[in-house]
Design an enzyme around this catalytic site. Structure first.
Site, PDB file in Angstrom:
ATOM      1  N   GLY A  73       0.834  -1.210   0.000  1.00  0.00           N
ATOM      2  CA  GLY A  73       0.000   0.000   0.000  1.00  0.00           C
ATOM      3  C   GLY A  73       0.863   1.253   0.000  1.00  0.00           C
ATOM      4  CB  SER A  74       0.158   4.643   1.303  1.00  0.00           C
ATOM      5  OG  SER A  74      -1.178   4.573   0.865  1.00  0.00           O
ATOM      6  CB  THR A  75       4.804   1.976   3.209  1.00  0.00           C
ATOM      7  OG1 THR A  75       4.285   0.712   2.844  1.00  0.00           O
ATOM      8  CG2 THR A  75       4.331   2.337   4.606  1.00  0.00           C
TER       9      THR A  75
END
Lengths: 374, 666
Positions: free
Chosen positions: B296-298
């Site tokens: 995801g966003s990491t």
């Protein structure tokens, strides 16, 4: 004829060598056993063997100096026989050891009458055969007394029971009779009579059959009946050519059934290897060779038969014992002459050697062509 | 054959002939005996020697001491203790049922165990285990029984003094002390050493003579990069996060940005390697290296790195992210709200999916994938983790926009937490991808052989890393992760909330992998921390970021990292620690510094021991005592004048020399 009496040095040396080997090997074979099973100091069997060896060599020295012809006298032979038979009967009133009655003890010293009986019977057979050599082709006249006496003595020994010694004695006398010129047809006849008798004796005791079967295939039951034979062979084989070294054997440590008596040759083979085993075998070979030379060169028949009987007594017993150790013959309780621990056997064998050496002093120096080795 | 011995001398001829015959028979016998001797002693020698050895000798292996596992400061994490094993020689038992009865009286057997013992002791074998590695008490009582055929031997048993601490890294051993998992299994050959051999000779009465043929060679010990304290903190905070949010599990990876050293690696659920057989296999799995997740966003830091380095955008370029949804492929990509127009920096700070996917499409699959590889994804990074996963990376140089847009925001790609932490670490250290190092050195006898730091390659330029760090700082100060703020330190990081794939396809709105990765202090990073919590309804910023903060708060003072934000001005006398010999050993200090300081302040009049205190703590204590402090060097206190225990008077001068911990690398 005043000639210097010279006894057979080689014969004497071979005997002495065996006695010395005995002292060493009995110690090596029995030290741990003495401490373990008998709760005695390690020198227990050594001291006894040394004592018997000294006594025995003394006895040999005396016998060497007594003219063997003295032994021909009926009084000597009859007393020897009488004492033997009496002793053989006496053992039946003694205690039972390992299911047999072969021993009785006087003042704490174990005596095995069958050893004395062997010499007595040899003396008797030699004296009888001397007179009856001409009648060997007549059963009763020629063989009667010998068969009778041998039969009685052997019978007593079998009753102990000590089949091995009886068999040895029978063989010795048989050899003497054979040497006296027993016709070959008698031999065949004897074989016909004796073979079933032998079989009967064998079968009469189950343990004898068992021993025979085990002998044929020891590996069938390596931890049971085959145990003794296998352990003995392992001992001999692991000696290799040069041996494990004196005192370094492992098999004597409770693996071998009787390391210091009946199976001492296995300990010798394990610790001194092929070399030591050959030396011991050679000593007996020398006794056989020189003993038969004495027999063939003896001045009279008594001396000849006596020498032959004694030679056979020592060498047959030795070869038989060694064959048992090597798994060539079924197990028999026969000690190795001069070497196995045991007073009676050592004493009687040395006495017999003394007599043989005395006979050797009287031989003409004509070399018999018969008994060359090789 | 007629014999006529009548003639004079005739008897001698007969006797000679017959004696010759007898001699020949006996001589043949003698030859047979000689032949048999040769056969036994020469020909069959080998066969019988083997037989003899079988019955006389038994070779017993004496176990070698297994190498220890230690942390970076030499604290022992796994070592061998001697334990008694009860063995039996069933062939020696006189009365097996009686023996079982007496053994069971001591060992307290169940009916089942009693039956098993009976069958073991009834076997026709010479060696059987009654009980492996029994307790000293049972061993003592069995010894006292003195049963025939029952014996006790020493075996080594692995012991993990800290229980579950670093369990997934250490692994565990089987009953024969063989490594079954983790480093124990991976470095089995190094650790195991070589067993010794003892030859036991026995006579027929089973008295034994022992001879040592070969002494055992102890195994090589391993020094890990793990810091027990940091590991402990990581496990504590991870457990709190997982339990507090009713999560399925989670991982924490803490790396040293300068060396790639794995300072801590924790997984939840975990297990106790001393009693591993009772643990579920799920608990024994090292999720941080064996499990993959969609980050995801990491993962947007990778997309951002690529875009900045390839100069597709500059940080302050404006990107239109209205109306908060964009269509690539079949399903729309949404932001949590309509941000209108954002600078590229803010796309990352606010974690705009719409913005990131546009950047990803603009980069193209070939360029994006180059950076995916450069950051270490899709590769195995370390030889120190058994069963390490490579992750799942689409390496194609062309991807449909729908797929490409999703890779850019951390979907359609599977990575391990370790890989994500390593990527984050590369940003922290200025762009170099360092292989994670778990085993720092081998301790062979007295010698320490350091395993060198391995630089996999450069992921991004230092300038790109610096730009990205600026953006990541903003994530914490004004973005999605205010909960990651650590007072006194600048923090750079990135949240991630990945919706989990539903078994039937599509993504769940309520089942997330919440993560936060970052480094601190962002200006001069001492720690890279990744927290991944699996199976929660909340977001990375609210689940993982607080755990990150608590870990940082506990670990930074422990490492003697000075605050770089709002800190009191340091009273620096000399920045050069050169006048002090390099200290290998670091003071061991487990207590919370505040507690220690408080107790010290009470005992005025006597100089307290300030070893291991940070400059700030030491000055605080000194101030309380009325001492004027002179500092030299950086790091923690290594020497002090006056010494601990000396009498002091207010106003006296205190000279402290500080040094960075030997363990911290540099």
């Amino acid at each position: 004829m005043a000639r210097k009496l010279k006894s057979d040095k080689v014969l004497f040396l071979a005997t002495l060598l065996l006695v010395c080997a005995s002292v060493v090997m009995v110690y090596s074979a029995s030290a741990v056993l003495a401490m373990g099973r008998f709760q005695q100091p390690p020198y227990f069997f050594l001291l006894k063997q040394v004592l018997w060896a000294v006594l025995g060599i003394g006895l040999l020295g005396i016998a060497m100096r007594v003219d063997y012809r003295v032994l021909r006298r009926p009084i000597v032979i009859r007393s020897a026989l009488a004492v033997s038979v009496a002793a053989l009967i006496a053992v039946f009133f003694g205690p039972e050891i390992n299911g047999t009655r072969r021993w009785f003890s006087i003042g704490g010293v174990g005596i095995q009458p069958s050893e004395l009986a062997k010499v007595a019977v040899i003396l008797f057979a030699a004296a009888t055969l001397e007179r009856r050599m001409e009648s060997m082709d007549r059963v009763v006249r020629g063989l009667g007394p010998v068969v009778l006496v041998t039969g009685v003595v052997c019978g007593l020994i079998v009753l102990e029971p000590d089949f091995g010694t009886a068999f040895t004695l029978l063989t010795i006398v048989g050899m003497m009779v054979f040497a006296a010129g027993l016709p070959y047809r008698f031999l065949a006849g004897a074989a016909l009579v004796l073979a079933p008798a032998l079989a009967a004796v064998l079968i009469s005791e189950p343990y004898r059959v068992q021993r025979l079967l085990t002998f044929l295939d020891p590996w069938a039951d390596p931890y049971g009946d085959g145990y003794q034979i296998i352990q003995s062979q392992i001992a001999v084989a692991t000696g290799g050519v040069l041996g494990q070294g004196l005192m370094a054997g492992v098999q004597k440590l409770f693996y071998l059934p009787h390391p210091h008596t009946d199976f001492i040759y296995a300990v010798i083979a394990e610790e001194t290897g092929l070399v030591g085993a050959f030396v011991v075998l050679l000593c007996f070979g020398v006794i056989l060779w020189r003993g038969l030379e004495v027999a063939t060169a003896a001045p009279d028949r008594f001396g000849a038969f006596l020498a032959l009987g004694i030679t056979m007594m020592v060498s047959f017993q030795a070869f038989f014992n060694i064959s048992v150790v090597l798994g060539l013959l079924p197990t028999k309780g026969i000690p190795l002459p001069f070497v196995s621990a045991g007073g009676s056997s050592l004493l009687i064998n040395l006495l017999a050697m003394g007599i043989l050496l005395n006979v050797s002093q009287h031989t003409s120096h004509r070399r018999a062509p018969v008994a060359r080795p090789g | 054959m007629a014999v006529n011995p009548g003639a004079a001398g005739g008897w001698q001829r007969v006797l000679q002939a017959r004696a010759r015959f007898v001699f020949c028979v006996m001589a043949l016998w003698g030859v047979a005996i000689a032949g048999r001797l040769v056969q036994l002693q020469v020909v069959d020698y080998g066969f019988y020697v083997e037989r003899a050895e079988k019955q006389h000798e038994r070779t017993i292996k004496t176990p070698a001491r297994r190498g220890e596992l230690r942390d970076r400061d030499g604290r022992v994490l796994a070592y061998d203790v001697a334990a008694d094993t009860v063995i039996a020689d069933p062939r020696d038992l006189e009365d097996p049922p009686g023996t079982v009865r007496r053994l069971c009286a001591v060992m307290a057997c169940t009916a089942d165990r009693r039956r098993r013992l009976e069958s073991i002791l009834a076997r026709d074998s010479a060696y059987a285990y009654v009980e492996r590695q029994t307790s000293p008490r049972v061993a003592e009582r069995i010894r006292a029984l003195g049963l025939d055929g029952i014996d006790l031997i020493k075996e080594n048993r692995r012991y993990y003094p800290n229980g579950s601490l670093a369990a997934h890294l250490l692994g565990h051993v089987g009953v024969d002390n063989q490594g079954l998992n983790g480093l124990e299994s991976l470095h089995e050959e190094t650790l195991a050493g070589e067993p010794g051999r003892v030859l036991v000779q026995r006579d027929a009465q089973r008295q034994a003579f022992r001879r040592v043929e070969r002494r055992p060679t102890a195994g090589v010990s391993l020094e890990l990069a793990i810091d027990s304290y940091i590991q402990h903190i990581a496990e504590r905070e991870l457990r709190a996060a997982v339990r507090g949010h009713d999560a399925e599990g989670g991982s924490v990876v803490i790396l040293d940005p300068r060396t790639g050293d794995v300072l801590a690696l924790a997984n939840e659920p975990t297990f106790n390697p001393n009693a591993w057989s009772g643990a579920a296999s799920d608990a024994r799995r090292n999720r941080a290296t064996q499990d993959v997740y969609e980050p995801g966003s990491t993962f947007k830091i990778v997309t951002a790195s690529a875009a900045l380095e390839e100069e597709v955008v500059r940080p302050d370029d404006l990107i239109d992210v209205s109306p908060g949804v964009i269509h690539y492929g079949r399903r729309p990509i949404r932001d949590i709200r309509n941000y209108g127009s954002l600078s590229f920096a803010d796309v990352i700070v606010k974690s705009s999916n719409v913005g990131t996917s546009q950047i990803g499409v603009a980069l193209g699959a070939a360029r994006l994938n180059r950076y995916v590889r450069r950051f270490g994804f899709g590769q195995m990074l370390s030889p120190d983790f058994p069963g390490e996963s490579r992750g799942i990376v689409h390496g194609a140089s062309r991807l449909p926009d729908g797929d490409l847009a999703r890779v850019a925001m951390g979907y359609n790609i599977s990575v391990t937490p370790l890989q994500m932490a390593v990527a984050m670490n590369a940003v922290a250290n200025g762009g170099e991808l360092l292989a994670p190092r778990l085993v720092r050195a081998e301790l062979r006898g007295g010698a320490r052989e350091e395993i060198p730091v391995r630089v996999v390659g450069r992921a991004i330029k230092a300038r790109t890393a610096a730009m990205l760090t600026r953006i990541m700082e903003d994530v914490v100060t004004r973005g999605t992760a205010p909960a990651a703020r650590i007072p006194g330190y600048t923090v750079a990081g990135k949240t991630g909330t990945a919706e989990k794939l539903l078994p039937g396809g599509g993504y769940s709105r309520t089942n997330h992998v919440a993560s936060f990765g970052g480094f601190v202090p962002s200006t001069r990073p001492a720690l890279t921390i990744l927290v991944v919590v699996d199976g929660v309804a909340q977001f990375g910023g609210s689940v993982a970021a607080p755990a990150f903060r608590r870990i940082g708060e506990a670990v930074l003072p422990h490492l003697g990292v000075a605050p770089n934000l709002d800190g009191p001005p340091p009273m620096l006398v000399s920045a050069e620690p050169a006048s002090f010999p390099a200290m290998r050993q670091r003071p061991v200090r487990w207590e919370e510094p505040a507690v220690a300081a408080g107790s010290i302040a009470a005992a005025s009049g006597v100089m307290p021991d300030l070893h291991g205190f940070s400059a700030r703590e030491a000055v605080a204590v000194a101030t309380d005592l009325g001492l004027s402090t002179r500092l030299g060097g950086r790091g923690v206190v290594v020497t002090q004048v006056p010494a601990a225990g000396d009498a002091i008077t207010p106003g006296q001068a205190l000279t402290l020399t500080l040094d960075r911990r030997a363990g911290a690398g540099s």
